[in-house]
Design an enzyme around this catalytic site. Structure first.
Site, PDB file in Angstrom:
ATOM      1  N   ARG A 157      96.224  34.113  49.238  1.00  0.00           N
ATOM      2  CA  ARG A 157      96.716  33.381  48.059  1.00  0.00           C
ATOM      3  C   ARG A 157      95.607  33.062  47.057  1.00  0.00           C
ATOM      4  O   ARG A 157      95.740  33.307  45.852  1.00  0.00           O
ATOM      5  CB  ARG A 157      97.349  32.051  48.498  1.00  0.00           C
ATOM      6  CG  ARG A 157      98.791  32.151  48.865  1.00  0.00           C
ATOM      7  CD  ARG A 157      99.318  30.765  49.209  1.00  0.00           C
ATOM      8  NE  ARG A 157      98.783  30.360  50.482  1.00  0.00           N
ATOM      9  CZ  ARG A 157      99.520  30.205  51.591  1.00  0.00           C
ATOM     10  NH1 ARG A 157     100.810  30.369  51.546  1.00  0.00           N
ATOM     11  NH2 ARG A 157      98.956  29.846  52.722  1.00  0.00           N
ATOM     12  N   ARG A 241      84.298  28.633  52.603  1.00  0.00           N
ATOM     13  CA  ARG A 241      83.646  27.810  53.605  1.00  0.00           C
ATOM     14  C   ARG A 241      82.167  28.172  53.678  1.00  0.00           C
ATOM     15  O   ARG A 241      81.801  29.348  53.615  1.00  0.00           O
ATOM     16  CB  ARG A 241      84.270  28.023  54.989  1.00  0.00           C
ATOM     17  CG  ARG A 241      85.512  27.216  55.234  1.00  0.00           C
ATOM     18  CD  ARG A 241      85.237  25.703  55.248  1.00  0.00           C
ATOM     19  NE  ARG A 241      86.453  24.935  55.460  1.00  0.00           N
ATOM     20  CZ  ARG A 241      87.238  24.494  54.485  1.00  0.00           C
ATOM     21  NH1 ARG A 241      86.958  24.726  53.224  1.00  0.00           N
ATOM     22  NH2 ARG A 241      88.315  23.782  54.770  1.00  0.00           N
ATOM     23  N   GLU A 270      77.533  20.635  55.393  1.00  0.00           N
ATOM     24  CA  GLU A 270      77.846  19.657  54.334  1.00  0.00           C
ATOM     25  C   GLU A 270      77.826  18.238  54.898  1.00  0.00           C
ATOM     26  O   GLU A 270      78.244  18.056  56.040  1.00  0.00           O
ATOM     27  CB  GLU A 270      79.257  19.924  53.776  1.00  0.00           C
ATOM     28  CG  GLU A 270      79.344  21.168  52.949  1.00  0.00           C
ATOM     29  CD  GLU A 270      80.783  21.476  52.504  1.00  0.00           C
ATOM     30  OE1 GLU A 270      81.627  20.560  52.495  1.00  0.00           O
ATOM     31  OE2 GLU A 270      81.033  22.634  52.164  1.00  0.00           O
ATOM     32  N   HIS A 288      81.832  20.600  46.896  1.00  0.00           N
ATOM     33  CA  HIS A 288      83.140  20.903  47.514  1.00  0.00           C
ATOM     34  C   HIS A 288      84.304  20.313  46.695  1.00  0.00           C
ATOM     35  O   HIS A 288      85.084  19.492  47.180  1.00  0.00           O
ATOM     36  CB  HIS A 288      83.194  20.393  48.961  1.00  0.00           C
ATOM     37  CG  HIS A 288      84.180  21.128  49.816  1.00  0.00           C
ATOM     38  ND1 HIS A 288      83.997  21.379  51.155  1.00  0.00           N
ATOM     39  CD2 HIS A 288      85.389  21.681  49.522  1.00  0.00           C
ATOM     40  CE1 HIS A 288      85.040  22.039  51.649  1.00  0.00           C
ATOM     41  NE2 HIS A 288      85.903  22.234  50.660  1.00  0.00           N
TER      42      HIS A 288
HETATM   43  C1  DGY Z   1      90.593  22.795  52.125  1.00  0.00           C
HETATM   44  O1  DGY Z   1      91.673  22.251  51.965  1.00  0.00           O
HETATM   45  O2  DGY Z   1      90.357  23.509  53.098  1.00  0.00           O
HETATM   46  C2  DGY Z   1      89.549  22.610  51.075  1.00  0.00           C
HETATM   47  O3  DGY Z   1      88.334  23.094  51.450  1.00  0.00           O
HETATM   48  C3  DGY Z   1      89.449  21.156  50.671  1.00  0.00           C
HETATM   49  O4  DGY Z   1      90.540  20.883  49.891  1.00  0.00           O
END
Ligand code: DGY
Length: 322
Positions: A157, A241, A270, A288
């Site tokens: 997506r 990520r 992080e 992030h």
């Molecule tokens: C997620 O939802 O995995 C994002 O990294 C934070 O919204």
């Protein structure tokens, strides 16, 4: 009837905290202080539902089975911070929040892409430091995006939404790697070429954008050999990520000019960000922010609430993770 006990491990948007507090005996983390894995483990014995976020850690060691909690309503689409096998093995249902953050995360990938290609962070730093000496033909020349090749790794997506934006806004050509072929309807209106391997995409692209989940086999998928394929002019964007990229290898590649630059919204370990990355001019670094809009963060929270409501009503949860 006694209300189910629900724990939110962090502060959530106010409207969702209010919704959950109406239906459940909800404990809020009013100080918004991160909880340790051990504290979350204890909470599993005290609450019927624990709702972690992507910044919590839920390792196998905190799931013993026979705990009070029946459901983890994860606030976020990514779930590599939870040992899913251990959680489900201990009898918990796990849910996440797919879909609602697609547009915002793709917007963030484009933010990084444009800032990096046009050296916007670097330019702003120069100006704010009072170091701008005026217009000149050779000043801070970046990369023109029109007609350049965007390589997407992971055409789900968010990968598709990123590709659509880059093609519509900048006229970029799109190549991608994805294990399976996305459906025609998912790709409708998009001119994108599927390549056989990750390496093919890295070699073909001027800018590479990562859109695969973290953890498991994807950990350090971008190692020094693969980074080298991007090339000295090439740019790398990561809004997925942190652990997908070997961060030490990335720092080396940026330092020695193996790649041109990196735009990162996510990091290994992080919220720690290596000082070397911070010191570099050819990086754009965001904390992030992928899904960080009021609308999306409320939708994410409401999605968790919908999952809890379904679960406690004995119905199938809309967004199970297995
Ligand atoms: C997620 O939802 O995995 C994002 O990294 C934070 O919204």
């Amino acid at each position: 009837m006694t209300k189910k006990k629900v724990l939110l491990t962090r502060r959530w948007p106010q409207s969702v905290e209010a919704r959950l507090s109406e239906t459940y005996d909800t404990t809020l983390n009013t100080q918004d202080i991160p909880m340790s894995p051990e504290a979350i483990g204890i909470a599993l014995n005290e609450f019927d539902a624990v709702c972690p976020t992507v910044s919590d850690k839920l390792p196998a060691s905190i799931f013993s089975g026979g705990q009070r909690a029946q459901i983890l309503g994860n606030y976020g689409v990514g779930f590599n911070h939870i040992d899913i096998a251990a959680a489900t093995g201990a009898g918990l249902t796990v849910t996440n929040t797919p879909g609602v953050l697609t547009d915002c995360t793709a917007d963030t990938a484009l933010t990084l892409l444009l800032m990096l290609a046009r050296r916007a962070g670097e330019g702003e730093r120069e100006l704010r430091a009072g170091k701008w000496t005026g217009w000149r033909p050779t000043h801070m020349m970046g990369m023109r995006l029109s007609g350049k090749v965007l390589g997407i790794i992971g055409m789900g997506r968010i990968g598709i939404a990123t590709a659509r934006r880059a093609q519509a806004a900048f006229g970029m050509k799109v190549v991608y790697f994805n294990r399976s072929t996305p459906s025609d309807s998912d790709l409708s209106g998009l001119d994108a070429q599927r390549l056989e391997t990750v390496e093919d995409v890295l070699k073909a692209a001027d800018v590479v954008s990562l859109h695969i989940p973290g953890g498991g086999a994807n950990t350090h998928m971008m190692n020094s050999e693969r980074l080298a394929l991007i090339g000295p002019e090439g740019l790398l964007i990561n809004s997925a990520r942190g652990d997908i990229i070997d961060q030490t290898a990335l720092i080396a590649a940026l330092k020695n000019g193996t790649i041109g630059g990196a735009g990162l919204d996510v990091f290994e370990g992080e919220p720690d960000v290596p000082a070397e990355l911070i010191a570099m001019e050819n990086t754009v670094l965001l904390p992030h922010l992928g899904s960080a809009t009021r609308e999306t963060r409320e939708e994410m929270g409401n999605m968790v609430a919908d999952n809890l409501d379904a679960f406690f009503a004995g119905q199938p949860v809309p967004n199970p993770v297995s």
